[in-house]
Design an enzyme around this catalytic site. Structure first.
Site, PDB file in Angstrom:
ATOM      1  N   LEU A  16       0.814  -1.211   0.000  1.00 42.44           N
ATOM      2  CA  LEU A  16       0.000   0.000   0.000  1.00 42.44           C
ATOM      3  C   LEU A  16       0.854   1.270   0.000  1.00 42.44           C
ATOM      4  CD1 LEU A  16      -2.818  -0.855   2.589  1.00 42.44           C
ATOM      5  CD2 LEU A  16      -3.007  -0.737   0.105  1.00 42.44           C
ATOM      6  N   SER A  17       2.174   1.120   0.029  1.00 41.84           N
ATOM      7  CA  SER A  17       3.037   2.297   0.119  1.00 41.84           C
ATOM      8  C   SER A  17       2.819   3.300  -1.007  1.00 41.84           C
ATOM      9  CB  SER A  17       4.503   1.875   0.190  1.00 41.84           C
ATOM     10  OG  SER A  17       4.773   1.231   1.414  1.00 41.84           O
ATOM     11  N   LYS A  66      14.686  -6.129   5.319  1.00 45.37           N
ATOM     12  CA  LYS A  66      15.053  -5.048   6.243  1.00 45.37           C
ATOM     13  C   LYS A  66      16.434  -5.216   6.861  1.00 45.37           C
ATOM     14  CE  LYS A  66      10.225  -4.013   7.044  1.00 45.37           C
ATOM     15  NZ  LYS A  66       9.099  -3.823   7.993  1.00 45.37           N
ATOM     16  N   ASP A 102       9.716   1.669  11.639  1.00 43.67           N
ATOM     17  CA  ASP A 102       8.663   0.706  11.973  1.00 43.67           C
ATOM     18  C   ASP A 102       8.177   0.872  13.412  1.00 43.67           C
ATOM     19  OD1 ASP A 102       8.206  -0.697   9.596  1.00 43.67           O
ATOM     20  OD2 ASP A 102       9.832  -2.110   9.965  1.00 43.67           O
ATOM     21  N   GLY A 129      12.278 -11.104  13.309  1.00 42.26           N
ATOM     22  CA  GLY A 129      12.790 -10.642  12.025  1.00 42.26           C
ATOM     23  C   GLY A 129      13.045  -9.150  11.986  1.00 42.26           C
ATOM     24  N   PRO A 154      14.639 -20.534  17.952  1.00 42.04           N
ATOM     25  CA  PRO A 154      15.118 -19.890  19.178  1.00 42.04           C
ATOM     26  C   PRO A 154      16.394 -19.078  19.003  1.00 42.04           C
ATOM     27  CG  PRO A 154      14.424 -22.142  19.627  1.00 42.04           C
ATOM     28  CD  PRO A 154      14.402 -21.978  18.131  1.00 42.04           C
ATOM     29  N   ILE A 216       1.193  -6.700  13.230  1.00 42.32           N
ATOM     30  CA  ILE A 216       1.746  -5.618  12.413  1.00 42.32           C
ATOM     31  C   ILE A 216       1.368  -5.756  10.939  1.00 42.32           C
ATOM     32  CG2 ILE A 216       3.648  -5.255  14.026  1.00 42.32           C
ATOM     33  CD1 ILE A 216       5.478  -6.472  11.791  1.00 42.32           C
ATOM     34  N   TYR A 218      -1.866  -6.408   8.088  1.00 43.13           N
ATOM     35  CA  TYR A 218      -3.206  -5.832   8.010  1.00 43.13           C
ATOM     36  C   TYR A 218      -4.051  -6.644   7.041  1.00 43.13           C
ATOM     37  CZ  TYR A 218      -0.843  -3.742   3.981  1.00 43.13           C
ATOM     38  OH  TYR A 218      -0.110  -3.558   2.836  1.00 43.13           O
ATOM     39  N   GLY A 240      -2.091  -3.829  11.743  1.00 41.30           N
ATOM     40  CA  GLY A 240      -0.949  -2.937  11.566  1.00 41.30           C
ATOM     41  C   GLY A 240      -1.152  -1.811  10.582  1.00 41.30           C
TER      42      GLY A 240
END
Length: 280
Positions: A16-17, A66, A102, A129, A154, A216, A218, A240
């Protein structure tokens, strides 16, 4: 050469950016070229350099890039350095300057739009992440009491704990021990489970009468986790979308020197939320 902006991800077509940044630009009667660039992990470095050569000056970074984007930066902000991840890149000279908006975007949504006080809360962070990294840093800055990180691998949770370097406020637990780790005032899901159609196996014992749950992602991707949260008795359950709008606004302000109104953009997107199926 005109200045160009884009979002990089894999997959990226859902993002959606472009819609959000176009809405911000319209507030200032600005014409903006903003594209979607789908780049596999092994293609990211080359894709960013081609983008820069074609006039690219600003990039939003989404899943799964990221951490890799952070490693490609010549310079980074303090919050990006502390998280080890970057979701906003700006071309400076011959290199990229990285930031992480974020977590700040999530805090702005929760404390501003949702009117939550995060101070003193015990937070359960699901996932470790790139997005989780930025969220954890900003939660600490917002004054939460403690963050417990649980990840299905873990070692990744332990690595994030080490990166955050705040042993008095951050720790990790095993996913298999979820029923025995107590309850939390805030549960944040940053995992990719919803994107793969997987349902997380979460016990209701994680929830108390004050618990807020946040995914986070949507749209359809967040439905499974939010359905669990409501069934388990969480006081609030949010997706989110607000975080997405707020982190985008921080990027827009950095690139253009103008702070957009996020409420009207959020309201418009929320009214069409059934159309959306993922998270940036």
């Amino acid at each position: 050469m005109p200045r160009k902006f884009a979002v990089f991800g894999h997959p990226a077509s859902h993002s959606l950016s472009p819609r959000i940044h176009a809405a911000f630009a319209a507030q200032f009667d600005q014409t903006l070229q903003y594209d979607i660039i789908d780049a596999a992990p092994e293609q990211l470095a080359d894709a960013l350099e081609r983008f820069a050569a074609e006039g690219g000056v600003g990039a939003n970074i989404t899943v799964p890039h990221k951490v890799a984007a952070f490693e490609l930066c010549a310079e980074v902000t303090d919050r990006a350095r502390r998280s080890g991840a970057a979701n906003v890149l700006t071309r400076v000279g011959d290199g990229w300057h990285g930031d992480n908006t974020d977590g700040t975007g999530l805090v702005r949504d929760l404390t501003g739009r949702r009117r939550l006080d995060l101070r003193g809360r015990h937070v359960l962070l699901l996932g470790a992440g790139g997005a989780a990294r930025g969220v954890a840093v900003s939660m600490l800055d917002a004054g939460v009491r403690r963050i417990t990180i649980v990840n299905r691998t873990p070692a990744n949770a332990d690595a994030l704990v080490d990166t955050l370097a705040a042993p008095d406020h951050v720790g990790s637990r095993y996913w298999k021990d979820m029923r025995d780790i107590g309850d939390f005032e805030l549960i944040i899901n940053t995992t990719s489970a919803g994107r793969s159609g997987e349902m997380l196996d979460l016990p209701s014992s994680l929830v108390n009468t004050l618990t807020t749950a946040v995914d986070i992602s949507y749209g359809e991707v967040s439905i499974g986790f939010l359905s669990w949260a409501r069934a388990a008795g969480c006081r609030h359950a949010f997706d989110g979308l607000g975080m997405l709008v707020e982190q985008a606004a921080l990027a827009y302000e950095h690139w253009h020197g103008k702070r957009p109104d996020t409420d009207e953009v959020f309201a418009d997107l929320q009214s069409h939320s059934v159309e959306f199926a993922s998270g940036d």
